[in-house]
Scaffold this active site. Structure first.
Site, short mmCIF file in Angstrom:
data_model
loop_
_atom_site.label_atom_id
_atom_site.label_comp_id
_atom_site.label_asym_id
_atom_site.label_seq_id
_atom_site.Cartn_x
_atom_site.Cartn_y
_atom_site.Cartn_z
CD GLU A 77 -3.10 -17.51 -0.20
OE1 GLU A 77 -2.31 -16.61 0.05
OE2 GLU A 77 -2.94 -18.32 -1.12
CE LYS A 105 11.49 -3.13 7.04
NZ LYS A 105 10.97 -2.16 8.00
CG ASP A 131 9.46 -4.91 9.49
OD1 ASP A 131 8.42 -4.89 8.80
OD2 ASP A 131 10.22 -3.93 9.61
CG HIS A 157 -7.15 -22.13 -4.09
ND1 HIS A 157 -7.04 -21.12 -3.16
CD2 HIS A 157 -5.89 -22.47 -4.41
CE1 HIS A 157 -5.77 -20.85 -2.93
NE2 HIS A 157 -5.05 -21.66 -3.68
#
Ligand code: ADP
Length: 582
Positions: free
Chosen positions: A261, A393, A469, A567
């Site tokens: 990104e 999660k 993770d 951006h």
């Protein structure tokens, strides 16, 4: 098929340094002009002229023979020369302009072919066809084989695996035919790289899809065996950027962030600069305990409550802790929280796990305790070692309220001058935006732990870089960002409170070479020698510090109305910025 395999198996020597490699270089093909003594244009002109001259000559000779009733097969020397010249120029022109076209006509499978009863023949023909016409998204390199192919921008410091042996070919055929399971390659061959290479080739043949952009070479496949990834066929490259120095608790850290990104690293870097110029941030660990919550069932709710009371009795806790802690020299049981749902009981075990993130460790300890309890509670039915009260999660209030892994608070006072000069906004605007966006806006959205601008952006990037993770970014990104004007409204007090940062510096992906290098950069690689758990705890504070920097910078960009502009600059306006952050 064999011929295709052999030619594709020729390894291309990888460049030692990053270099853009042309298709000709990669495929090893020389252009036709290189093979000729004349320039390409001149050669073509010669053969064109020759072709049309001999055609003209032969046609006029043919007409003459018809007129004079001479048999056509009687040819003189000039006619023989002309025929040879015709064949030579025809072959040249066909080779240069038309061979692909001719092949496509000859090799196109007819619909009858698909219905043919001779399946073996069909398969062979279709594979031959696939070898030439694999549907792939890449304009340049559409070959099926992967191992020897080097992507245009790739650094490789080892020899590519050569898939040339007949044995390899036999194994590939067996996998394609389904007689050898792909997952057994590592154990059968004892060579993980070769196994990955063969699996990849078989996959290419089965799917007919090109994997040319997915690198195979340059990775240690032994290091992931039985721990990180099954049935590998390559690896995905993610760039790692560096933000910092982040001045945290008096120490400077260069924070590695793996992301695709645009803006993210630059923005976090700006936040680090603002923090540094203001004297740094400080971060405190509130709690350190990984959780696992099995679900057990009884015949009645009364029996479930019996176990709840038993587990909550401090006298029993000592015994249970001894049983639990046998799972590892680093596992230390901290508590068991019990929640009843009818005749079902959820037992949320919390324990410290040293420098490991701790999921394996806590699960082993829980299993020990369940086995132990079975003696006094033989009617206890263990439904699952994880009953989702853990909660791993998945967004869950239990993690937001109780915490999971490391709970951290991190704060800094940003000087008014720095807010104006580096962050290009004002303390007042930031405080107002934080109130309306991160607090009120998130409350209106019914947020669960999402009282922040983009904590998950930073958490995910640092997690990927350091071998955590990445799926745990869900609860690890729970964060409330607070902003307040201090020092008579001149400076900004900013804090992030993150109750569930799940990180480790041993185990899982942390031991892989790249991830381990990133941990090393932060000075938290592996197990802490001084005090077990010190490295993972420090990593959690760094994650919170980086989030603080990210929050500060993005909030400032929003307050100053710069988000779209930056951006456009870093993402070349090719992206919908509304999807990326905030
Ligand atoms: P996790 O529980 O996070 O899945 P693993 O079980 O993969 O982690 O890795 C933890 C392993 O590392 C355990 O076998 C443990 O004995 C070992 N280990 C070595 N040093 C440490 C340490 N300082 N802290 C925690 N575990 C350690």
């Amino acid at each position: 098929m064999e011929a295709r395999w052999r030619s594709s198996a020729k390894p291309v020597q990888a460049p030692k340094t990053t270099k853009t490699v042309s298709f000709e270089e990669v495929s090893g093909k020389a252009s036709s002009s290189e093979a000729l003594p004349l320039s390409l244009h001149l050669t073509n002109a010669v053969f064109f002229s020759l072709f049309f001259s001999v055609v003209y000559f032969l046609l006029s000779r043919w007409r003459e023979k018809i007129r004079t009733s001479t048999p056509l097969h009687l040819v003189n020397l000039s006619e023989i020369v002309a025929i040879f010249a015709f064949i030579a120029s025809f072959v040249y022109l066909l080779g240069f302009f038309g061979i692909d076209f001719v092949h496509s006509l000859i090799l196109r499978p007819s619909t009858d072919l698909w219905n043919s009863e001779d399946e073996e023949e069909n398969e062979a023909l279709l594979r031959k066809e696939d070898a030439r016409k694999i549907p792939c998204g890449q304009a340049l390199d559409c070959s099926v084989t992967s191992a020897p192919i080097i992507s245009a921008q790739k650094v490789v410091d080892e020899k590519p695996v050569k898939l040339t042996t007949e044995e390899d070919e036999e194994i590939i055929k067996a996998i394609v035919a389904g007689t050898t399971p792909s997952y057994s390659l590592e154990s059968k061959l004892g060579d993980c790289k070769r196994a990955a290479s063969i699996r990849r080739e078989a996959l290419g043949r089965i799917t007919g899809k090109s994997l040319s952009g997915l690198p195979l070479d340059g990775f240690d496949y032994e290091s992931i065996l039985g721990q990180c990834c099954e049935m590998p066929i390559g690896y995905v490259q993610i760039p790692v950027g560096i933000a910092g120095p982040l001045l945290l608790n008096g120490k400077e850290y260069s924070v590695p962030m793996a992301t695709t990104e645009g803006c993210l690293v630059a923005s976090t870097n700006r936040g680090c600069k603002a923090i540094h110029l203001s004297g740094g941030a400080s971060s405190v660990l509130l709690k350190d305990g990984m959780t696992r919550a099995p679900v057990v069932r009884f015949g009645t709710a009364k029996r479930a409550v019996d176990l709840k009371f038993y587990l909550e009795d401090p006298e029993n806790f000592e015994t249970l802790a001894v049983v639990f802690n046998r799972s590892s020299r680093f596992a230390r049981l901290q508590g068991i929280k019990c929640v009843i749902a009818g005749k079902n009981l959820y037992l949320r075990f919390t324990c410290s796990t040293g420098d490991a993130m701790g999921m394996n460790m806590v699960s082993k300890g829980v299993q020990n305790v369940l086995d132990f309890l079975q003696t006094d509670f033989p009617d206890m039915d263990v439904i699952g070692i994880s009953g989702n009260l853990c909660s791993d999660k998945k967004p869950a209030a239990v993690n937001w309220i109780e915490g999971r892994g490391k709970s951290v608070v991190c704060e800094a006072i940003i000087k008014g001058d720095v807010v104006r000069k580096v962050l290009k906004t004002s303390v007042e605007s930031l405080v107002e935006l934080n109130m309306l966006k991160n607090l009120t806006g998130s409350a209106m959205a019914g947020a669960l732990g999402g009282f922040n601008a983009h904590a998950s952006n930073i958490v995910s990037a640092v997690y990927i870089a350091t071998g955590q993770d990445p799926a745990q970014n869900i609860e690890s990104s729970h964060c409330i960002t607070m902003m307040e004007a201090v020092n008579e409204g001149n400076d900004l007090h900013i804090s992030v409170t993150m109750p569930s940062i799940e990180v480790g510096t041993v185990g899982g992906g942390t031991q892989l070479a790249s991830q381990s290098a990133c941990l090393n950069l932060l000075g938290v690689k592996g197990a802490s020698q001084e005090s077990p758990g010190a490295n993972s705890r420090r990593l959690a504070t760094i994650v919170a510090g980086a989030v603080l920097a990210g929050e500060l910078s993005l909030m400032s960009a929003l307050a100053a109305g710069q988000l779209v502009k930056s951006h456009m600059k870093y993402n070349r306006s090719s992206k919908d910025v509304s999807k990326t952050s905030s």
